[in-house]
Design an enzyme around this catalytic site. Sequence first.
Site, short mmCIF file in Angstrom:
data_model
loop_
_atom_site.label_atom_id
_atom_site.label_comp_id
_atom_site.label_asym_id
_atom_site.label_seq_id
_atom_site.Cartn_x
_atom_site.Cartn_y
_atom_site.Cartn_z
N ARG A 44 0.80 -1.20 0.03
CA ARG A 44 -0.15 -0.05 0.00
C ARG A 44 0.81 1.21 0.06
O ARG A 44 1.66 1.28 0.85
CB ARG A 44 -0.92 0.01 1.20
N THR A 58 -1.00 7.58 -0.98
CA THR A 58 -2.13 7.22 -1.42
C THR A 58 -3.18 6.21 -1.09
O THR A 58 -4.28 6.20 -1.17
CB THR A 58 -2.11 7.11 -3.05
#
Length: 208
Positions: free
Chosen positions: A103, A107
């Site tokens: 991840r 963002t």
Amino acid sequence: MSLHVLDHPLLQHKLSIIRDKNTSVKEFRELISEIATLMCYEATRDLPVEVCEVETPVSTAKVRKIAGKKLAVVPILRAGLGMVDGILTLVPSAKVGHIGLYRDPDTLEPVEYYCKLPKDIADREVYIVDPMLATGGSATAAIQFIKNYGCQHIKLMCIISAPEGISRVQTDHPDVDIFVASVDEKLNSHGYIVPGLGDAGDRIFGTK
């Protein structure tokens, strides 16, 4: 498709232990595997069966066997690895693929770095597994990767979930059944599930 929240007492008891910040790495890892086994039992409830005959030591019996349905387990790396052995306990003939995602810290969107799947993945019922369903970004990306290989029968199994993640998967992939052991309150500003259990990967592998 449906959201299945599994509230079996054994599941919930084990869930209470893995939430505890004082649970050891060894116990946490073992419990993740045990929870995966219990969840797999429920997630495979609708597998088709066929009637056949076997010879018992006494007579002939009509029995039911799974009707040739081939399964595949695809963990989202790395935390999903903790659920694989628990599922293979019930379905040892299942093949295992791997999808590596991380991840982006800014963002919160998933970035793929690895994907290795069985050659016949399109012919199998696929169970994508990850202990946590937070933003839903990784899950929805993994489902799309699997669909790109021609898969049409996909289920998502996560232990702890947030409403935001469930909503995203249901929006992006309304044809996929979701199995969870808990729907928690929310995500915090860092994308962690509240109350959750922290970072599942770190707690499984002892890296924090």
